[in-house]
Design a protein around this motif. Structure first.
Motif, PDB file in Angstrom:
ATOM      1  N   GLY A 194       1.388  23.091  62.007  1.00  0.00           N
ATOM      2  CA  GLY A 194       0.968  22.791  60.639  1.00  0.00           C
ATOM      3  C   GLY A 194       2.154  22.551  59.729  1.00  0.00           C
ATOM      4  N   TYR A 195       3.240  23.303  59.956  1.00  0.00           N
ATOM      5  CA  TYR A 195       4.453  23.095  59.168  1.00  0.00           C
ATOM      6  C   TYR A 195       4.929  21.648  59.267  1.00  0.00           C
ATOM      7  N   LEU A 196       4.871  21.088  60.466  1.00  0.00           N
ATOM      8  CA  LEU A 196       5.324  19.711  60.674  1.00  0.00           C
ATOM      9  C   LEU A 196       4.537  18.746  59.793  1.00  0.00           C
ATOM     10  N   ILE A 197       3.219  18.928  59.733  1.00  0.00           N
ATOM     11  CA  ILE A 197       2.378  18.095  58.859  1.00  0.00           C
ATOM     12  C   ILE A 197       2.778  18.289  57.399  1.00  0.00           C
ATOM     13  N   GLY A 198       2.996  19.545  57.008  1.00  0.00           N
ATOM     14  CA  GLY A 198       3.359  19.840  55.625  1.00  0.00           C
ATOM     15  C   GLY A 198       4.678  19.212  55.214  1.00  0.00           C
ATOM     16  N   TYR A 199       5.660  19.241  56.110  1.00  0.00           N
ATOM     17  CA  TYR A 199       6.964  18.646  55.787  1.00  0.00           C
ATOM     18  C   TYR A 199       6.855  17.132  55.592  1.00  0.00           C
ATOM     19  N   LYS A 208      15.286  12.261  54.807  1.00  0.00           N
ATOM     20  CA  LYS A 208      15.850  12.492  56.141  1.00  0.00           C
ATOM     21  C   LYS A 208      16.111  13.983  56.362  1.00  0.00           C
ATOM     22  N   ASN A 209      16.564  14.655  55.314  1.00  0.00           N
ATOM     23  CA  ASN A 209      16.802  16.090  55.392  1.00  0.00           C
ATOM     24  C   ASN A 209      15.526  16.834  55.773  1.00  0.00           C
ATOM     25  N   VAL A 210      14.430  16.543  55.095  1.00  0.00           N
ATOM     26  CA  VAL A 210      13.170  17.263  55.318  1.00  0.00           C
ATOM     27  C   VAL A 210      12.595  16.974  56.703  1.00  0.00           C
ATOM     28  N   VAL A 211      12.582  15.704  57.109  1.00  0.00           N
ATOM     29  CA  VAL A 211      12.047  15.342  58.421  1.00  0.00           C
ATOM     30  C   VAL A 211      12.891  15.964  59.535  1.00  0.00           C
ATOM     31  N   THR A 212      14.212  15.900  59.387  1.00  0.00           N
ATOM     32  CA  THR A 212      15.101  16.507  60.381  1.00  0.00           C
ATOM     33  C   THR A 212      14.865  18.008  60.480  1.00  0.00           C
ATOM     34  N   LEU A 213      14.740  18.659  59.334  1.00  0.00           N
ATOM     35  CA  LEU A 213      14.480  20.091  59.303  1.00  0.00           C
ATOM     36  C   LEU A 213      13.196  20.441  60.045  1.00  0.00           C
ATOM     37  N   SER A 214      12.128  19.672  59.815  1.00  0.00           N
ATOM     38  CA  SER A 214      10.832  19.975  60.428  1.00  0.00           C
ATOM     39  C   SER A 214      10.894  19.915  61.951  1.00  0.00           C
ATOM     40  N   ILE A 215      11.629  18.945  62.469  1.00  0.00           N
ATOM     41  CA  ILE A 215      11.739  18.803  63.933  1.00  0.00           C
ATOM     42  C   ILE A 215      12.580  19.930  64.531  1.00  0.00           C
ATOM     43  N   ILE A 216      13.696  20.232  63.880  1.00  0.00           N
ATOM     44  CA  ILE A 216      14.560  21.306  64.384  1.00  0.00           C
ATOM     45  C   ILE A 216      13.826  22.634  64.385  1.00  0.00           C
TER      46      ILE A 216
END
Length: 509
Positions: free
Chosen positions: A79-84, A269-277
């Motif tokens: 769910g976090y991934l969707i939220g980010y 890019k910061n937010v998407v990268t963070l979500s994957i990591i």
């Protein structure tokens, strides 16, 4: 390992932070304190936010929860991934277009000044409770492992930690925190990896074999399909999405680091990268939790079932000591692993503590100065006067943190991550309703009555939770209570609104 030697490593670590703080806070001003002069490197922000997003609670509570909830926490992470993604492509463009220093200024331009103050007020309440809960857990571990040996009382341990945080954030604010968070995230992840490798070697097994054993013992189950359970995957994924949208996207502490990046594209890019990591990091924490329980068994720990606050939980008993839940990782790392691993654990734990506490105090100071007392709207105040007021507010919030940590010490919950998710459900719900109403509708709201709606909504949720067995049978609310809270707030705002063009509605076209 002796408490004195552990304490010496803590002091050495703090000296490193001071050097970084001194270097980054040179020629600092209010703009660098609040938003880092909008010149932060997006890669540093993304990496440093891993530590801020996880905190000491994740470091200790997520592994400790595997014994009772298996890998269910990973459902929330999906769910976090969707939220980010919502934050990156819905909220960030809005914040950048309005050139905000405080994200709650959006509520002022869209709904009105009372809505603005209400949103900022709920953030201050939410972040104060959440950050002090996180701080309490780590301070408690440091107290038991180190400071109690020197007969230092708990309140003084807390005060020492807060003074340490104040020293390196007092001048630089966000500009300093971007760099210190990066350093601390590095130490925290290093500690995580070292502990995993040590336990695999100590049990003379491979990661694949350990995962197989976890599956046999029921530790690695991810998806839960009972709709009545609080772990039901649909509820957990939805809750995770909205927790991220509110606790990150509508939270000044988290977003002030994102909007300190110069360009919208880099911030996204910061937010998407963070979500994957974070997906990979949380899975590693869950694997660590499974390994901790397997390692306990290899040391002769016995599984025991008992009641905690009326709920049946499973713990382990080792040498007469209960080591389940939040106590599992610290007990094993400090008492049943080599001294070098104990040192790495303490450094990693402190590294998980500081990013959540330093950023919270800085963000609360920023929000109070900008949103509550309106520092930026006072041209008659000189820069030295603004800086003096900001520093006093910073000190006051440190004092408030001390009080709330003492309250949590009195409560002494078994799992602080449950406490934090519960606090979020009640205090971030009104923020979710306010921002959603502003973004999705173009209606004008009765701004004077907005505070009443935002206070009544959590109270209605409390009544629902207290009577959930009577109203819903076997259904139990989990973190998805946040969504219910937001919906009630949204409905209340809609009832108080009219179809007349809303203030600032052009911003949403």
């Amino acid at each position: 390992m002796s408490a004195g030697l552990l304490f010496s490593f803590v002091i050495g670590y703090f000296i490193i932070l001071l050097v970084v703080a001194w270097y980054t806070s040179r020629n600092s001003n209010n703009e660098s304190f609040f938003i880092g002069n909008r010149n932060s490197n997006w890669m540093l922000v993304a990496f440093g936010m891993i530590g801020t997003s996880l905190s000491g609670v994740t470091f200790v509570s997520v592994p400790g929860g595997v014994g009772n909830d298996s890998f269910a926490y990973f459902q929330i992470m999906l769910g976090y991934l969707i939220g980010y993604l919502v934050i990156a492509f819905v909220l960030l463009p809005l914040y950048y277009r309005l050139n905000l220093t405080s994200i709650y200024n959006y509520l002022s331009s869209r709904l009105g000044i009372k809505s603005y103050k209400t949103g900022a007020g709920f953030f201050i309440l939410s972040r104060t409770l959440g950050a002090t809960a996180r701080l309490y857990l780590v301070v408690k571990i440091l107290q038991d492992a180190i400071l109690s040996s020197f007969n230092v009382p708990f309140w003084l341990t807390t005060l020492i930690i807060l003074v340490m945080i104040l020293i390196y954030t007092y001048e630089g604010g966000v500009k300093t925190i971007v760099f210190t968070d990066t350093l601390q995230t590095t130490f925290m992840l290093t500690g995580l990896v070292v502990c995993v490798i040590y336990m695999l070697n100590a049990m003379d097994t491979s990661l694949g074999s350990a995962l197989g054993e976890m599956a046999d013992k029921g530790y690695s189950k991810i998806f839960f399909t009972d709709p009545g359970s609080k772990l039901f995957f649909v509820k957990q994924i939805l809750a995770g999405a909205f927790i991220t949208i509110t606790m990150t996207g509508m939270d000044q502490e988290m977003m002030q680091k994102n909007i300190s990046v110069r360009r919208l594209g880099d911030s996204q890019k910061n937010v998407v990268t963070l979500s994957i990591i974070l997906l990979f990091v949380i899975m590693l924490f869950l694997v660590l939790g499974g390994l901790l329980y397997l390692y306990s068994e290899s040391l002769g720990a016995a599984r025991v079932t008992h009641l905690v606050n009326g709920k049946e939980v499973t713990d382990y008993m080792l040498n007469g000591q209960v080591i389940g839940g939040d106590k599992l990782f610290p007990a094993l790392a400090l008492d049943h692993m080599p001294p070098v691993v104990s040192v790495i654990f303490i450094i990693a734990l402190i590294s998980a503590l500081f990013p959540s506490a330093d950023g919270a105090i800085t963000a609360l100071t920023s929000s109070f100065c900008i949103d509550i007392i309106g520092m930026q709207r006072r041209p008659d105040w000189t820069d030295p006067k603004k800086k003096k007021i900001r520093q006093r507010v910073h000190l006051v919030f440190a004092g408030i943190f001390l009080v709330f940590v003492m309250i949590f010490n009195w409560i002494d919950s078994r799992s602080m991550i449950d406490v934090i998710l519960k606090v979020a459900a009640y205090t971030y719900g009104p923020l979710l309703g306010l921002f959603t109403f502003g973004i999705l509708t173009k209606r004008s709201v009765n701004d004077t009555l907005v505070p009443i709606v935002c206070v009544l909504s959590p109270l209605l949720c409390l009544a629902l939770e207290w009577n959930q067995k009577l109203l819903f049978g076997n259904f139990r609310f989990g973190p998805e209570l946040l969504i219910v809270n937001g919906l009630i707030t949204f409905a209340g705002l809609y009832l108080l609104s009219s179809a007349a063009p809303a203030k600032g509605s052009a911003d949403n076209a």
